[in-house]
Design an enzyme around this catalytic site. Structure first.
Site, short mmCIF file in Angstrom:
data_model
loop_
_atom_site.label_atom_id
_atom_site.label_comp_id
_atom_site.label_asym_id
_atom_site.label_seq_id
_atom_site.Cartn_x
_atom_site.Cartn_y
_atom_site.Cartn_z
N HIS A 1 -10.42 -5.48 -81.90
CA HIS A 1 -10.78 -4.67 -80.74
C HIS A 1 -11.21 -3.28 -81.21
O HIS A 1 -10.40 -2.34 -81.25
CB HIS A 1 -9.59 -4.55 -79.78
CG HIS A 1 -9.11 -5.87 -79.26
ND1 HIS A 1 -8.39 -6.76 -80.02
CD2 HIS A 1 -9.27 -6.45 -78.03
CE1 HIS A 1 -8.09 -7.82 -79.30
NE2 HIS A 1 -8.62 -7.66 -78.09
N PRO B 1 1.21 -7.60 -75.17
CA PRO B 1 1.27 -7.88 -73.73
C PRO B 1 1.27 -6.56 -72.97
O PRO B 1 2.23 -5.78 -73.07
CB PRO B 1 2.61 -8.62 -73.57
CG PRO B 1 2.94 -9.13 -74.94
CD PRO B 1 2.39 -8.12 -75.89
N ASN C 1 -10.79 5.06 -70.42
CA ASN C 1 -12.22 4.85 -70.72
C ASN C 1 -12.95 4.03 -69.66
O ASN C 1 -14.14 3.76 -69.79
CB ASN C 1 -12.39 4.21 -72.11
CG ASN C 1 -11.74 2.83 -72.21
OD1 ASN C 1 -11.73 2.06 -71.27
ND2 ASN C 1 -11.19 2.53 -73.38
N HIS D 1 -15.07 -4.17 -76.54
CA HIS D 1 -13.62 -4.17 -76.29
C HIS D 1 -12.90 -5.15 -77.22
O HIS D 1 -11.97 -4.76 -77.92
CB HIS D 1 -13.31 -4.55 -74.84
CG HIS D 1 -11.84 -4.77 -74.59
ND1 HIS D 1 -10.98 -3.75 -74.26
CD2 HIS D 1 -11.07 -5.90 -74.69
CE1 HIS D 1 -9.75 -4.24 -74.15
NE2 HIS D 1 -9.79 -5.53 -74.40
N ARG E 1 31.03 -15.27 -63.21
CA ARG E 1 30.49 -13.90 -63.10
C ARG E 1 31.62 -12.88 -63.06
O ARG E 1 31.51 -11.80 -63.64
CB ARG E 1 29.59 -13.76 -61.88
CG ARG E 1 30.30 -13.96 -60.54
CD ARG E 1 29.46 -13.50 -59.37
NE ARG E 1 30.11 -13.85 -58.11
CZ ARG E 1 29.84 -13.24 -56.96
NH1 ARG E 1 28.95 -12.26 -56.91
NH2 ARG E 1 30.46 -13.61 -55.85
N GLU F 1 13.02 -6.05 -62.22
CA GLU F 1 13.45 -6.93 -63.31
C GLU F 1 12.52 -6.91 -64.52
O GLU F 1 12.97 -6.92 -65.67
CB GLU F 1 13.57 -8.39 -62.81
CG GLU F 1 14.84 -8.69 -62.07
CD GLU F 1 14.72 -8.45 -60.58
OE1 GLU F 1 15.67 -8.78 -59.85
OE2 GLU F 1 13.66 -7.94 -60.14
N PHE G 1 15.81 -15.00 -60.62
CA PHE G 1 14.83 -13.94 -60.87
C PHE G 1 14.55 -13.75 -62.35
O PHE G 1 13.85 -12.80 -62.74
CB PHE G 1 15.31 -12.62 -60.26
CG PHE G 1 15.63 -12.71 -58.78
CD1 PHE G 1 14.93 -13.58 -57.97
CD2 PHE G 1 16.65 -11.95 -58.23
CE1 PHE G 1 15.23 -13.68 -56.61
CE2 PHE G 1 16.95 -12.05 -56.88
CZ PHE G 1 16.24 -12.92 -56.06
N HIS H 1 16.68 -19.05 -54.05
CA HIS H 1 17.68 -18.37 -54.88
C HIS H 1 18.47 -19.34 -55.76
O HIS H 1 19.40 -18.93 -56.44
CB HIS H 1 18.64 -17.57 -54.00
CG HIS H 1 18.04 -16.31 -53.46
ND1 HIS H 1 16.88 -16.30 -52.72
CD2 HIS H 1 18.43 -15.01 -53.56
CE1 HIS H 1 16.58 -15.06 -52.37
NE2 HIS H 1 17.50 -14.26 -52.88
#
Length: 664
Positions: free
Chosen positions: A26, A115, A185, A260, A352, A406, A432, A468
């Site tokens: 790039h 990423p 840019n 690019h 938990r 998250e 999630f 959920h």
């Protein structure tokens, strides 16, 4: 031409040449953002190329990781262990100059990026860690933790949702030592950015609580210098410097998306050289540029020596704090195995809740833990009791309000972990985990021992319904390399999961229940091996009952029912497949003998991970679709997670073996 400008042009040409030789890369950002990189390395960044891991260095993160050759050129010129031949081997197998920056591969690379947006959120984590450690250890006249975090992003990092999440969090936390250089840019792969990103970025950042500084011509080094100085002077809020650059500057493809993500082409590289008045052989820097950059780098090394002298004085004045600082920064594994009471569970309890007790027990002997959640700490039980929440008023706080973010949370925790000195814990509901997966993947890629607590697993969530109730998430996190995934069956196995998490060099995902689970007499430290016999029979078993988490209960009950019919069953708890697979073949054979072909595998989640253990003749009791809304007990019965169904499947598997009939 000044040596400073020649240095900028050297970065441009080296980058273009390396990308051209590799036939991929790039070049656009490297040519356009070269002044930003040079100005930062030359006049601001505090580092020691002789010791790239010096504690008090400034951190520089190239969030726009596709511009890796920009970073490699800078590291090469400023003395880091990136040689001419490394530039020539850009993107080649085994080189220290891979296509995107990789943590642990190249000296001077603080985190793996590529990423888009991940590096920006990592930078926020670095800034959190610096502020927290400074609050814990700094004393008047002894600023032993005192450095900045700089991050270079492009338009793409800010288009990604994680960029918005991370910047919003940073502004709320008033992270004044975080400085973002925005390479603006206006070009992305598909062309003009106005097609997709028309918002007023400056107003957006101001609304998020950032200081906004504009540089209308990034080629003006003096203006850039003044902008960074202004950013450093305001410690009350993070700063963004919006730098107007031209992608592919100096080449015939300047301003075009064509440069690019593809090499310029030999002809265009030659025209770039001509436009810059460049006469040096390929991959060669002018002698005055090399001398100039190395002199700067040598001078910067003095900062580490000055810091060492300061720390020696600090050690005399505050010996206990200095010792603790060394322990924090020494990356010494926690001696959690010997903590008294860690496995003291003897009654039904949600894992938990057990996890919350265990985390707090560990935190009492390990004050370097920072724990946060995506607005769910009362449910995930991950708050460290007795500690404040990290905030502009309480930088010493060990808890973090991440808000409902998250994606950014996982990446910020990667930054906290990468900074050094701290252990990062974060939590949310397991359904999630989808939002967190990119950050968890980066944890695995970099082998960062972040602890991910994921509660409310399976259909046991009950009335909240299929949105959920995580079904496919176990398969997802188990598929990520270098990640240990625990689904404990009781409090003692949960303790083993946390022991592993805080002694491992890999990330750990601990999947916990909302509903109460029994406590088993033979559970506990056996889980440290990933899988073990939790309840055995006399002699060779007729069938193996293999389960994780809440479904161990149905297998234990089924074992008793089978025994009444003279069928011998062994119950195997398999809380962590990854660790079990790392055991010796002898141990795995001892637990799960190959000559016992009748098997039942039980887990209230997707079936995809289980065929290896089920083998040819085994039967599965798993989920093949989404859950439904209803009381948890009724749902387990509805989907066949009962002792009676385990008994039926066990008999069917035994019959499969007798009749040589494959179950799949």
């Amino acid at each position: 031409m000044s040596v400073q400008q020649k240095s900028v042009d050297t970065i441009r040409v080296l980058s273009a040449e390396a990308i051209e030789k590799a036939k991929s890369g790039h070049p656009g950002i490297c040519l356009g953002a070269a002044p930003l990189g040079y100005e930062l390395f030359a006049d601001f960044l505090s580092f020691s190329y002789k010791n790239p891991k010096w504690d008090n260095r400034d951190r520089f993160i190239l969030s726009a990781g596709h511009g890796s050759m920009l970073l490699y050129s800078l590291l090469h010129l400023f003395g880091f262990n990136v040689k001419k031949e490394d530039l020539e081997n850009f993107r080649q197998l085994g080189s220290v100059t891979p296509g995107h920056p990789e943590y642990g591969t190249t000296d001077g690379v603080e985190t793996s990026t590529g990423p888009l947006g991940q590096g920006l959120a990592n930078a926020v984590g670095f800034a959190v860690a610096e502020a927290h450690l400074a609050a814990l250890f700094n004393k008047p006249e002894y600023p032993i933790v005192d450095h900045y975090t700089y991050v270079l992003t492009g338009d793409g990092c800010l288009e990604e949702g994680i960029g918005y999440e991370a910047c919003s969090f940073a502004g709320t936390q008033k992270l004044g030592k975080l400085i973002l250089l925005y390479d603006n840019n206006d070009i992305t792969i598909e062309g003009d950015m106005r097609n997709t990103f028309s918002e007023d970025a400056a107003t957006r950042f101001m609304a998020q609580g950032w200081q906004v500084i504009r540089v209308n011509n990034a080629n003006n080094l003096g203006v850039l210098r003044t902008a960074i100085e202004r950013a450093k002077s305001d410690l009350t809020r993070p700063s963004v410097i919006i730098c107007k650059t031209e992608i592919g500057y100096g080449s015939p493809l300047a301003g075009s998306a064509d440069c690019h993500g593809a090499p310029l082409g030999e002809g265009n590289v030659q025209k770039l050289r001509e436009a810059l008045g460049w006469t040096m052989p390929a991959f060669e820097a002018p002698e005055d540029v090399k001398a100039h950059c190395l002199a700067i780098a040598e001078d910067k090394c003095k900062a580490e020596e000055e810091w060492k002298a300061l720390f020696a004085q600090y050690e005399q004045a505050y010996p206990m704090l200095a010792a603790q600082y060394k322990q924090f920064m020494g990356a010494v594994d926690l001696d959690v195995k010997g903590i008294n009471g860690l496995y003291d569970f003897d009654k039904p309890e949600a894992t938990r809740s057990c996890g919350g007790k265990i985390l707090n027990t560990i935190a009492k002997v390990s004050p370097n833990i920072m724990s946060g959640s995506a607005d769910l700490a009362p449910s995930t039980k991950t708050e460290i009791k007795g500690s404040a929440y990290f905030s502009p008023e309480h930088r010493e706080g060990c808890n973090i309000h991440f808000g409902i973010r998250e994606h950014a949370m996982s990446a910020i925790c990667n930054g906290i972990q990468l900074h050094g000195g701290l252990r990062a814990v974060c939590s949310t509901f397991f359904s999630f985990a989808d939002y967190m997966k990119p950050g968890v993947r980066m944890s695995g890629l970099m082998k960062l021992p972040v602890v991910y607590v994921m509660t409310h697993d399976s259909i046991g969530v009950g009335e909240d319904g299929p949105t959920h109730q995580p079904m496919e998430q176990l398969v997802m996190v188990r598929s990520i390399p270098n990640v240990n995934v625990f689904r404990p069956c009781d409090g003692k196995e949960t303790a083993a999961a946390f022991v592993t998490a805080f002694t491992s060099h890999n990330p750990t995902v601990i999947v916990e229940t909302r509903q109460n689970l029994p406590c088993y007499e033979n559970s506990g430290e056996g889980a440290l091996k990933g899988g073990y016999v939790i309840s055995d029979c006399a002699g060779k078993p007729d069938v193996l009952l293999i389960a994780t988490g809440s479904e161990v209960e149905q297998c234990i009950e089924a074992q008793k029912l089978l025994a009444e019919e003279k069928i011998k069953a062994r119950v195997i708890s398999l809380p962590c497949m990854e660790i079990f697979e790392s055991q010796s073949e002898e141990y795995k054979e001892e637990v799960m003998p190959k000559n016992v072909k009748a098997r039942v595998c039980v887990e209230a989640a997707s079936h995809f991970a289980w065929y290896k253990y089920c083998r040819d003749y085994g039967e599965l009791i798993t989920m093949t679709g989404f859950g439904v809304s209803g009381p948890a007990k009724q749902l387990f019965e509805h989907f066949g997670f009962t002792a009676e169904n385990v008994v039926e499947k066990a008999k069917l598997s035994i019959d499969n073996v007798k009749n040589d009939r494959y179950s799949h």
